[in-house]
Design a protein around this motif. Structure first.
Motif, PDB file in Angstrom:
ATOM      1  N   HIS A  60      71.326  21.790  25.422  1.00 40.70           N
ATOM      2  CA  HIS A  60      71.628  21.995  24.012  1.00 40.70           C
ATOM      3  C   HIS A  60      72.090  23.413  23.686  1.00 40.70           C
ATOM      4  CE1 HIS A  60      68.945  18.332  22.789  1.00 40.70           C
ATOM      5  NE2 HIS A  60      70.080  17.963  23.390  1.00 40.70           N
ATOM      6  N   ARG A  62      74.879  26.175  23.114  1.00 42.78           N
ATOM      7  CA  ARG A  62      76.219  26.002  22.567  1.00 42.78           C
ATOM      8  C   ARG A  62      77.261  26.738  23.404  1.00 42.78           C
ATOM      9  NH1 ARG A  62      71.681  25.855  20.947  1.00 42.78           N
ATOM     10  NH2 ARG A  62      71.734  27.846  19.828  1.00 42.78           N
ATOM     11  N   ILE A  86      76.307  21.872  24.015  1.00 42.12           N
ATOM     12  CA  ILE A  86      76.896  21.387  22.768  1.00 42.12           C
ATOM     13  C   ILE A  86      78.210  22.125  22.550  1.00 42.12           C
ATOM     14  CG2 ILE A  86      76.629  21.265  20.256  1.00 42.12           C
ATOM     15  CD1 ILE A  86      73.596  21.140  20.698  1.00 42.12           C
ATOM     16  N   GLU A 166      71.215  12.735  20.141  1.00 45.03           N
ATOM     17  CA  GLU A 166      71.289  14.171  20.402  1.00 45.03           C
ATOM     18  C   GLU A 166      72.664  14.678  19.949  1.00 45.03           C
ATOM     19  OE1 GLU A 166      70.267  15.261  24.429  1.00 45.03           O
ATOM     20  OE2 GLU A 166      68.693  13.722  24.511  1.00 45.03           O
ATOM     21  N   THR A 167      72.767  15.978  19.734  1.00 40.83           N
ATOM     22  CA  THR A 167      74.013  16.581  19.252  1.00 40.83           C
ATOM     23  C   THR A 167      74.993  16.788  20.402  1.00 40.83           C
ATOM     24  OG1 THR A 167      72.804  17.718  17.491  1.00 40.83           O
ATOM     25  CG2 THR A 167      75.006  18.534  18.013  1.00 40.83           C
ATOM     26  N   ILE A 170      79.323  20.635  17.436  1.00 47.74           N
ATOM     27  CA  ILE A 170      79.158  21.197  16.090  1.00 47.74           C
ATOM     28  C   ILE A 170      80.545  21.617  15.616  1.00 47.74           C
ATOM     29  CG2 ILE A 170      78.080  22.963  14.658  1.00 47.74           C
ATOM     30  CD1 ILE A 170      75.854  23.178  16.716  1.00 47.74           C
ATOM     31  N   MET A 184      76.985  18.582  12.569  1.00 47.75           N
ATOM     32  CA  MET A 184      76.497  18.110  13.861  1.00 47.75           C
ATOM     33  C   MET A 184      76.884  16.654  14.114  1.00 47.75           C
ATOM     34  SD  MET A 184      72.688  19.850  14.018  1.00 47.75           S
ATOM     35  CE  MET A 184      72.151  19.156  12.434  1.00 47.75           C
ATOM     36  N   TYR A 185      77.610  16.424  15.212  1.00 47.13           N
ATOM     37  CA  TYR A 185      77.975  15.081  15.651  1.00 47.13           C
ATOM     38  C   TYR A 185      77.016  14.626  16.753  1.00 47.13           C
ATOM     39  CZ  TYR A 185      82.602  15.510  13.375  1.00 47.13           C
ATOM     40  OH  TYR A 185      83.628  15.654  12.465  1.00 47.13           O
ATOM     41  N   THR A 186      76.735  13.346  16.782  1.00 48.06           N
ATOM     42  CA  THR A 186      75.873  12.792  17.826  1.00 48.06           C
ATOM     43  C   THR A 186      76.710  12.076  18.885  1.00 48.06           C
ATOM     44  OG1 THR A 186      75.579  10.630  16.770  1.00 48.06           O
ATOM     45  CG2 THR A 186      74.077  12.410  16.087  1.00 48.06           C
ATOM     46  N   ALA A 379      77.814  12.273  10.042  1.00 46.56           N
ATOM     47  CA  ALA A 379      77.134  13.256  10.887  1.00 46.56           C
ATOM     48  C   ALA A 379      75.657  13.348  10.527  1.00 46.56           C
ATOM     49  CB  ALA A 379      77.809  14.614  10.739  1.00 46.56           C
ATOM     50  N   LYS A 380      74.888  13.958  11.428  1.00 44.86           N
ATOM     51  CA  LYS A 380      73.438  13.976  11.187  1.00 44.86           C
ATOM     52  C   LYS A 380      72.969  15.181  10.376  1.00 44.86           C
ATOM     53  CE  LYS A 380      71.640  15.982  15.523  1.00 44.86           C
ATOM     54  NZ  LYS A 380      70.789  15.661  16.698  1.00 44.86           N
ATOM     55  N   TYR A 383      74.032  22.241  10.896  1.00 48.22           N
ATOM     56  CA  TYR A 383      73.239  23.014  11.840  1.00 48.22           C
ATOM     57  C   TYR A 383      72.560  24.208  11.156  1.00 48.22           C
ATOM     58  CZ  TYR A 383      72.089  25.717  16.032  1.00 48.22           C
ATOM     59  OH  TYR A 383      71.426  26.422  17.007  1.00 48.22           O
TER      60      TYR A 383
END
Length: 464
Positions: A60, A62, A86, A166-167, A170, A184-186, A379-380, A383
């Motif tokens: 995770h 970035r 990510i 999970e991401t 971004i 945030m995209y999954t 999106a979830k 961030y």
């Protein structure tokens, strides 16, 4: 955790694995004089992923990319999540301070930068970065990016993915006020949206997709994954040059391209524009296209697919599905119907238009309200920004901020952004409606309508 025979976590990385297995020798990527097969693309992706793992990339963390539409950025859409990281694909049209904010806010540990955009980072404080990798985009052994890949291994790395929610990436929005927000995209959302793009645009293994749409924008509306899903060919493009694009249409036998109305306008009015022998499917979004533009595209033998969405919905969320009975209508009426935003994708829920109390407005094509969405294609959240997430997701729906109407056939049609509606003498004026009326005149190529102060009416529309 017990292994379930009937379930695997949804991930768009499986698209590359499948195409490399089924189409190993098929051309996956074309970039100028260079090209890679699906087997070669997979090996390059695995080299990048294994190299990052070897350098200590943690799950995770970035990894940022500042690139045009080159093979490196396409490879990143697979390699970064494959390594467990990510992806943060940065808008290369931003200013240095905006790029600096994104790097700081995302906490990116690695930064890959195309040579063209190196000046944008030279004055930034990049102390938090573990490593900066320059991309010369030459494909030559001495290219620092190619050297980085050469140090990796061509075998797949063991997946660290445990949950499809999970991401995976971004994507930072560029608001008119305040700092950008990281959407945030999954893995699940990216997988499902990519398949929707395949369905709606009619991609298949014979398709040849031209990258006129920025890959940094909503991960290229998830076409970065969708094109690969069916074993189609990606044709990369460093910049939108209408003259060069018209050449590529025929030299590469392009079947699909996407873009905002401005891109389509440039192409439709270029001196090289002519009716194509082979039809091209063109997906259009980003701003409501005028019926005039849609009619022009059809005259060039381009099949326009009108979609609508936002960064928070993985790009397109709705599509104006074509009805066969429309074909018997006059061209102007066909274009008017196609200019509407339509309804949700196959993998999305129905979009709604609601009043301030979250109640559906009348399906009369006149009563305006806010467009809201929810489900797989949303999106979830933002961030490290729970306040903005709570505001945008109030009531269990994503609030787009777009104002529209609901037609009797269930299709929605945008009228304006909430902040752009012009209130003149107590009446609401849709800038979109005024703009679409103006561009019907043959002397008007493109226009924008804004509000200006008016002593009598408070505000009045003015075109630019």
């Amino acid at each position: 955790m017990e292994q379930k025979v009937y379930r695997t976590e949804l991930t768009p990385l499986s698209f590359l694995e499948r195409s490399a297995l089924i189409f190993p020798d098929k051309t996956a990527v074309i970039h100028g004089e260079r090209s890679y097969t699906y087997q070669e693309m997979a090996e390059r992706v695995y080299r990048l992923a294994s190299r990052l793992r070897a350098l200590g990339l943690q799950k995770h963390e970035r990894v940022a990319f500042l690139c045009p539409n080159t093979p490196a950025l396409l490879e990143a859409h697979y390699a970064i999540p494959a390594a467990g990281g990510i992806l943060v694909a940065i808008n290369n049209r931003l200013s240095s301070p905006e790029i600096g904010f994104i790097l700081q806010h995302s906490g990116s540990k690695y930064l890959f930068v195309d040579h063209e955009f190196f000046p944008l980072i030279e004055a930034l404080n990049l102390e938090q970065l573990t490593q900066i990798i320059r991309i010369d985009d030459s494909g030559a052994p001495e290219d620092p990016y190619e050297q980085f890949l050469a140090a990796g291994t061509p075998e797949p790395v063991k997946s660290w993915l445990e949950d499809e929610e999970e991401t995976i990436s971004i994507n930072y929005t560029s608001g008119t006020t305040g700092n950008p927000k990281g959407v945030m995209y999954t893995y699940r959302g990216a997988y499902l949206n990519a398949l929707s793009e395949v369905i709606e645009s009619g991609l298949n293994s014979s398709s040849i997709y031209l990258w006129t749409l920025p890959m940094f924008h909503c991960n290229g509306w998830c076409f970065t994954w969708g094109v690969t899903a069916v074993g189609a060919t990606h044709v990369c493009l460093r910049k939108v040059d209408p003259s060069h694009i018209w050449e590529l249409f025929e030299s590469e036998k392009i079947t699909h391209y996407n873009g905002a109305p401005t891109v389509h306008i440039f192409l439709a009015h270029h001196p090289k524009a002519h009716r194509l022998e082979q039809q091209i499917t063109v997906t259009i979004a980003g701003a409501p296209p005028s019926p005039t533009l849609l009619a022009q595209l059809k005259q060039l033998n381009m099949r326009p697919i009108h979609v609508y969405g936002l960064t928070e919905t993985y790009g397109p969320y709705t599509v104006c599905e074509w009805h066969e009975e429309w074909a018997s209508l006059p061209q102007e009426e066909q274009a008017r119907l196609l200019a509407r935003q339509g309804q949700g994708y196959v993998t999305a829920e129905r979009a709604r238009v609601v009043d301030p109390n979250m109640q559906d407005v009348a399906w009369d094509g006149a009563t305006m309200g806010e467009v809201i969405m929810r489900g797989n294609n949303v999106a979830k959240g933002y961030y490290e920004n729970p306040e903005a997430t709570a505001r945008s997701f109030e009531g269990g729906w994503f609030h787009s901020g777009d104002i529209g109407v609901w037609h009797a056939d269930s299709y929605i049609e945008l009228r304006d952004r909430a902040k752009d509606v012009i209130i003149s003498g107590g009446e609401n004026i849709s800038t979109i409606e005024v703009e679409q009326t103006l561009v019907q005149h043959p002397a008007v190529l493109e226009c924008a309508v804004v509000a200006i102060p008016d002593e009598t009416w408070g505000n009045a529309p003015r075109h630019l």
